[in-house]
Write an enzyme that holds these catalytic residues in place. Structure first.
Site, PDB file in Angstrom:
ATOM      1  N   GLU A   1     102.363  55.931  40.891  1.00 54.88           N
ATOM      2  CA  GLU A   1     102.995  55.578  42.166  1.00 54.88           C
ATOM      3  C   GLU A   1     102.246  54.465  42.887  1.00 54.88           C
ATOM      4  O   GLU A   1     101.013  54.457  42.916  1.00 54.88           O
ATOM      5  CB  GLU A   1     103.031  56.826  43.068  1.00 54.88           C
ATOM      6  CG  GLU A   1     103.696  56.623  44.402  1.00 54.88           C
ATOM      7  CD  GLU A   1     103.816  57.903  45.215  1.00 54.88           C
ATOM      8  OE1 GLU A   1     104.489  57.882  46.258  1.00 54.88           O
ATOM      9  OE2 GLU A   1     103.227  58.932  44.801  1.00 54.88           O
TER      10      GLU A   1
ATOM     11  N   GLU B   1     111.059  62.618  50.829  1.00 53.62           N
ATOM     12  CA  GLU B   1     109.648  62.724  51.184  1.00 53.62           C
ATOM     13  C   GLU B   1     109.460  62.112  52.567  1.00 53.62           C
ATOM     14  O   GLU B   1     108.711  61.153  52.744  1.00 53.62           O
ATOM     15  CB  GLU B   1     108.783  62.025  50.124  1.00 53.62           C
ATOM     16  CG  GLU B   1     107.330  62.494  50.155  1.00 53.62           C
ATOM     17  CD  GLU B   1     106.441  61.756  49.163  1.00 53.62           C
ATOM     18  OE1 GLU B   1     105.816  62.418  48.329  1.00 53.62           O
ATOM     19  OE2 GLU B   1     106.368  60.511  49.230  1.00 53.62           O
TER      20      GLU B   1
END
Length: 273
Positions: free
Chosen positions: A155, A256
């Site tokens: 990520e 998220e």
């Protein structure tokens, strides 16, 4: 096309955190979700007691939701840490101790995506030394993921909120993905495309999607500014997700984002039922 055509899961490490961990899967199910994802829930322990693992597994199963994503141990997250795998010494050792534990827990719940946060730059350590250690640990993680039929996610975060994290652009994260795949030959490392983080970095999101959709294993969203629900900021999230779909991405989209000053159960009014 639009939000109604996406598969959304809810991240239980940022939403429903007003509830104890073991109550969150059922709360997500009550809110209409069939799938959830998690950061590593035991921030102080890469190797929690089996009874703790079993209790969370039971909570997920009893709620009738699928665990679709799990982070490896990443240090104090939320908190000052952004992963452990590139930090020499104890943190790297804790990451390695966690690899088989996290993979085993994921396998027990049929979870097919494991996210490995790279870790901050350490003061007084040569970045090249950290990168070499990171590759070693990512190769171990990729092999563990392969053993359970899962992908390894890498990520990019954002520089304003994570100034010591080295992967703060899509090209930087994808470069690591390519190195891991070249080293293992497994081709199971993938880019985690978090549209909030990339927007905070000022990246051209349509261009990122065009270039990297094929290497993307998971997508996460929050609006910007504020990291709130879609519609609380100015990101054209519906259009961006449509573009991802047209580019061939058909996986889950992780929610998220922060619920704001309301219970998490009330933070989904943007979502078509």
């Amino acid at each position: 096309m639009g939000f109604a055509d996406q598969r959304f899961n809810v991240n239980l490490s940022i939403l429903f955190t007003e509830l104890p961990l073991l109550e969150r899967p059922a709360a997500a199910a009550a809110a209409g979700f069939t799938a959830v994802e998690l950061w590593w829930p035991w921030i102080d322990s890469p190797t929690p007691e089996q009874s703790e693992l079993d209790a969370l597994k039971k909570a997920v199963e009893d709620a009738g939701v699928q665990l679709t994503g799990l982070n490896f141990y990443a240090g104090r997250l939320p908190g000052p840490d952004r992963g452990a795998l590139s930090i020499p010494g104890e943190e790297s050792e804790r990451f390695r101790a966690n690899i088989d534990v996290a993979a085993g827990f994921a396998a027990a719940l049929g979870c097919k995506a494991l996210n490995a946060l790279y870790g901050n730059r350490a003061e007084g350590v040569d970045p090249a030394e950290q990168d070499a250690l990171a590759l070693e640990n990512l190769v171990l993680a990729a092999r563990a993921a392969d053993r359970i039929g899962a992908i390894l996610l890498i990520e990019a975060l954002n520089r304003p909120e994570s100034p010591s994290y080295p992967l703060v652009s899509a090209p930087a994260a994808v470069g690591v993905v390519d190195k891991v795949n070249d080293t293992t030959g497994l081709d199971n490392a993938r880019f985690l495309m978090d549209l909030y983080h990339l927007s905070m970095n000022g990246e051209d999101l349509p261009q990122v999607i065009d270039r990297y959709a094929a290497k993307t294993g998971h997508v996460q969203i929050a609006d910007n500014p504020g990291r709130g629900a879609p519609g609380t900021g100015s990101l054209p999230l519906e259009d961006l997700l449509d573009q991802l779909t047209k580019a061939g991405y058909d996986g889950w989209v992780g929610l998220e984002y922060k619920p704001g000053d309301r219970p998490s159960a009330e933070a989904f009014d943007w979502l078509p039922r």
